[in-house]
Every structure is written in C-alpha cells, then in structure tokens.
Design a protein around this motif. Sequence first.
Motif, PDB file in Angstrom:
ATOM      1  N   GLN A 280    -101.960 -31.804  27.848  1.00  0.00           N
ATOM      2  CA  GLN A 280    -101.076 -32.807  28.479  1.00  0.00           C
ATOM      3  C   GLN A 280    -101.147 -34.133  27.738  1.00  0.00           C
TER       4      GLN A 280
ATOM      5  N   THR B  10     -99.237 -23.808  29.643  1.00  0.00           N
ATOM      6  CA  THR B  10    -100.362 -24.665  30.050  1.00  0.00           C
ATOM      7  C   THR B  10    -101.036 -24.123  31.306  1.00  0.00           C
TER       8      THR B  10
ATOM      9  N   LEU C 202     -94.149 -32.943  31.257  1.00  0.00           N
ATOM     10  CA  LEU C 202     -94.876 -33.299  32.481  1.00  0.00           C
ATOM     11  C   LEU C 202     -94.056 -33.003  33.734  1.00  0.00           C
TER      12      LEU C 202
END
Lengths: 322, 470
Positions: free
Chosen positions: A132, A120, A201
């Motif tokens: 995300q 990412t 995350l």
Amino acid sequence: MPLSSTPNGKRLEPGGRTTPHAGKGSRTARAALSARPYLYLSPALLFLGLFVFGPVVLVAVLAFFEWNLISTSAPFVGLGNFSTLLGDPEFYRVLLQSGAYVLVALLGNFLLPVGLAMLTLQVGRRQADLYQALLFTPTVVATAIGALLWQFAYLPTQGGPFNALLSAFGLPAIDWLGGAATAVPAVGLVAAWKHMGFNYLVALAGLVAVPKDVLEAARVDGATGWPFVRFVIVPLLMPTILFLALTTVVQALPNAFVPIEVLTGGGPSGASNNLVYDVYRNGFRFFQIGKASAEALLLMALLGAVAVWQFRVLDRNVTYDR
Amino acid sequence: MRSTGIRSMGAERPRYGGGRARNSRLPMLGSGSLTRREFIRRGAGAAVVAGFGIGGLAACGGEERGGTGGASQDPVTIEYWHINNETLGGPALQELVGRFNEGSRNVTVRERFHGEESTTSLLEDLQTSLAAGNEPPDVAQIGYDQLNYVASNFEFVPAEKLAQRYGPGDYFSAFPNNLLQLGQADGRQVGVPYGLSEPILFCNADLLSEAGVDPDDLPETWDGWKELLRTAREGLGRASMCFRTTPGQVYWTQAIVGSAGGTMLGCRDGQAVAAFDGAKAVGAMASWAELFEEDLALYLIVEQAEQAFVGGEAAVIATYSSLLEGLRGQSDFEFRSAPFPGFGDRPPVLPGAGADLFVFSKDEARQEAAWEWVQFLMSPENLKLYTEATGYLPTRDGVDVPTDPVGRVPVDQLPNVEPWFSFPGPNGLQAAQELYDAQEGIAKGQTDPQEALERAAADVDGLIEGQPCL
C-alpha cells in the motif's frame, strides 16, 4: 433548540407543518423554517455557482464570440467557432488521441489498481501495508517532478534506463516521447503512474468492505479462482467499480495535462495532444478564447455523454444493499 | 573581460543615484508578498478570468499601487514583471532593485516574478491579468519571439517615444544596429533589447577525442560537421550530437533556413505570406534532416538534451549561449564551445533569444518612472551584473564581456545575430506552432521536409491572412 421546534416554540409536525392554530407569527416561523435548508446549502451553492456553474454558462456565451482576452471588441461569430473546430481534421486527430489516453487510463488507473487490490488481499498484513505504501507513493509526488523523472527514464539514447533495458536484449533504442506511435502511451503511463495509487486504495477499501459471510458461503459452495472473482467479488464490488470507472474516464484527459506540458508540449507534431491540453493551448497560448470555449463545451458534452452511458450500463449491475 | 564596443554613455547618465530615498516614499512590499487587500483583489481577478472571462466584468478588478503620478515629483511605485528566478539572475535582479530604490528619490520599483524562466508564461500572465481588469505592469520582459504579437495586440508606449520625451535623444546610438532590431516592430523601436542568447555548439572534448575526432580542429560549416559526426558515429556507435529544442519555438528553422539564404516571411500584394517553403528553405531543412536520418544527431526537448550532453551520451549539443555556465558547471569533462555552423561561405544566421523591456504604464508620471528604471537596467555596470548572472550577452556597447576561449565564441558571433522571427497578427502565436510542428516532424523523420513545409506554409498563410508585410 431542537430541530423539531419552531422558533416560537411550537411543535413541528412531520412534513414541516406546525399545529393548526398557528397565526401570523407562526407563518413567519414556517417561512423561516422552510428557508433554513437553503440557508445551509447557500455556501456550497454560492461556491458552485461562482466557480462551476457560472463559468460553464459564461464559457457557453464566449463560445459564440471571437475574443483574445485583451481586445475591447469581441465580435459575435455565431456557430463559427464550432464549425471551425468541426471542420478541422486536426480536431478529430486530437479526439482520437484523447480516446487513446482514456484507454491507457482505464488500463493503468482502473484495471491495474483493482487487480492489484485483489492481489493485496492474498498476502499477509505486513506485506499488504508495504505494498500500500509503495503503490501510494507516486500519488504524493508532485506531477511535474514525477514527469521530469520519467523524462530521464525515457531518454532516447542507449543511456536511458528503458533503452538500456532494451539494449540488454539486443533491441534497438526507442524514441519514446518523440515517436508518433509511442508518445501517447508514454505520456499516458506517467499520468497513470501518478494517479494509480489513489484508485488502488479505493479499490482496496471496497474489497475490504465486502461481507465476509458471503465470501465464506461462496467458498463453501465451491467457488474458487476466476469464477469466484467474476461471480462473487465483482458483483459485490460493483459500486466501487462504477465509481472508479467513471472517475477514471472523466479524469483521464486532465490528469495527462501536466505530463504533456512537461514531457512533450503536445508533440511530436501534435501526436501527444489531447482535448484538455488543446483547450488550454487555444485559450492561453494562442489566446483564441472563443475557439477554446467552443472546444471546452464539446469536450464537456462528450464526457457527459460517456459518463451517462457508463453509468447506465454499469449501474444495472450494482447492488447497493449488501 | 573586454568591452563590446565604444563607451559613449556620457550623454545618457541616468537620473537616479545620489541621496537616500525620502521618508515620504511609499514602502515597497517584499518580493512576492501581497497585502491582504491586494490578495483579495487579485483572487477576484483570477476568478474572473478562470470563471467569467468576460470583459465587462473585468472592470471590477483594478490593482492598487502606490503613487498616482500626476506630477513627476510625486512618489511613484512602479511594477516590473520579469522571468528571473533564482537560477536565472534572480539574486542579481534583487540587488538591482535594491540599488535603484536606494538611489531613486521618488520612484520605487516593485518586482514580480512571472513565467518560470519562460517569457511565454509571462505573456500568458500578462494577458489574463489584463482580462481580469488589472492595470498592466509598468515594465515587463517580452520575449523577442513575441515582439510582433505584443506590438500588434497590446497598448504600450514605444521605447523610441520614451527616449524622445524623456531623453536622451540619442539613447539608441549605444546599441549595435543588428541588436537594436531585436526591439523593432512596424518600423518602430518598440522595446529595449535586454540580454541576448544565440545559437551555439558546446562540445565534450574528451568524448570527441574518444570518438576519433580532433576537438582542436572543429569545422565551421554543416557539411564539415556532417563528416565529423559520421566519424564520431563510427567511433562511438551512436549519434553524438543533439539539438536542444523548446516546444513551440522555431529558432532552429529560422537559423537553418536563414543560414542558407532563405527567408521566413515574404510579401505578396502588400500582405505577409509564408516563405519558408521556398527552394532555399526546403533545401536547407532537407540538409538538416539528414543529420537525423543518418543517425548523426538527435532532436531532444530541453531537459533530455541537457541530460544527454552532461551525462556523456552526446558529444555536442546545439543550444543557446545563455546555458554556457549552467552546462559547464555540470560537466566533468573538458568543455568547449564552437560557432554555430553555416552553409558554405555564408555566415550563419543566429536568431537572438531573450527579451525586450516594454513599458505599459498608462499615465505620464509612471511612464517617466518606468523609463528611468529601464535606463537603470541598461546602464553598462548594471547590464554587466545582469548578464554575468544570467549568461546572457549584453545588447549594447560599453559592457565588459568574457574573453576566455569558451566565453569568447558567443561574443564573436554577435554580428551574425538577427531578430528572432515572429509571425504578425492576432494568430501569430498559433502560426508559430504550425511551423514548429513541421520542424518537429522533419527532425523526427515523420514527414518529408518539402511536404511538411508546404503544408505548414498553407496553414500559416491562412492564419496571417490580411497582415501587412513586415
């Protein structure tokens, strides 16, 4: 009143001491002051005592009794529940299957999210936001609902999405949930799908926090590709890696509970059972509370040992001071 | 609509009805609502179960309910635990509760949903609630497959005793004998059978025609069905039947073994022993396994089986009759029903699914009130409302039943219904799981039928050791 003052206005010296001329009143004040931390901690301690430590102690007691929740008599059986469990080949099968669930979780909830988080960082801000959102979506879906969706995907007929895909390549249909070899990966995948977003995350947050100057310095020194990841990124990300690895292992079995209940009920013939589900089944399906308690204690000891080992191994490589 | 039998209800006219509730009646809490005090009490109870799980501490629970009983004319509030959610007759139950509370002078029913459509979950809730020191519900639905377990482990008031004490004495004469057995354990009438579902085949006539099979000429034996399914497999290129199975429940084994003349449980030296590993049972299960080995049928858990059928993947689903309306409503094809097949000339054995009404009240006034509620639920007009809403069949005479070609099949099968088998003793539920694992292994082709059943029989014998013969 400032924290450095006692209730009667005397100054508090470092270390909690008051001035030497303190009399009886100040002793009371000192006692009150020294009790203050415990007062602040008491809500948390009360909660932990009631819902964590108390139950653990009582489960430890119940493991030595035979009880079905409603019987007025609960005979003491000593180590009988433990010996029943340890003498049952089924227990070792469930143990092995539990290991398989942990492996699937390590792949799906540890390696994959960390890898995806690294990828990412290679894309632009807008794409990163989109990824995300997409990757986190399963986390907010109710597990039972998600499991039902997967149940459709796993349909063993040609009409099932996965089997339709296989069929397109001329491959035979697979009974994903009904096969002894495929049940654990299939159920474990659902659990991993559900929890991957959160770990992703966390990993991303860890990566974003890596000091840019160190990365720049490494790049100036010519570090690129896998060596850059292996010798620069990973060491700097180690506290996050330690957290993710520990929580993934400890949570792997409970995370699979709902998918097992919805998708297979532990089947076929116990092939997708794991220790957490087995504790529930013994306790609340078969009402063998003593046996379930003994199994819960064994599970706790096992997970505790793995966690300690993991912590020791990984913690050696952790640099907390960046 | 037609009636299942003779209306002989005059003698058992329930004593509810007539007049509105007295003002002194205690207010009924809304469905699912709790007072703060009760919430706290229940929360404490749950904590005891979750955390402490100790009988001694359990005494601190104790649910408060309106009415203390004592004298039968005092207002009494009783609690009814059920599995009727929104899609399984919930609205009908609400209507029944409303009617009862309107009509009863001194009894108020407070219903509580437990169990997510499953009596297994209700039993879990019941047992944990008792462990937390709560009073038992006054009336609860207990699955037919849990009958022996509950009868041998719980304190309850047998239905026969309630009928003797509060009348009418001939209450059970309105029930067909084979259905009455659904509430019998230890030679006693312990519960009142309330709603019935039975094994049946539902068919997609369009898909059968497409497969080259005449849907108007369906066989009645397993041999005939195997032939049909072979033809269908040639036509469709895949298995065209599926068995809808519920994890942990052994109704398919009982239906197959029983239909072939085998038995589930035997008796040796006065003690119950597994008998599902006998020659007839093994032969029947081996024959059943051929359906899966030859890729004629699939063994699927609940939602997958339903999806395969309504999605047009499977032309036939072996399932339970209470799903009739639910499946028909989702079908965009010609929906048919066919009798559950047997072996040769023997009529099939159909394990009856559903639940008994059990009374757990402790004091006499509440027991009387509970019995009044049970009689209300079982009255022909109220049972009709319930069965129409749930898809269950009535368990007593005098209730109108469907007469259309699809709905008539389960009614015609009623004489073949037998009690849903359950293992006796405190380990009975685990014994059922052992047998279920064997059944699943056989259906999935993972174990040889004989080996699987012999191993399960050995395990079950260990679990039910010392239990008297049923």
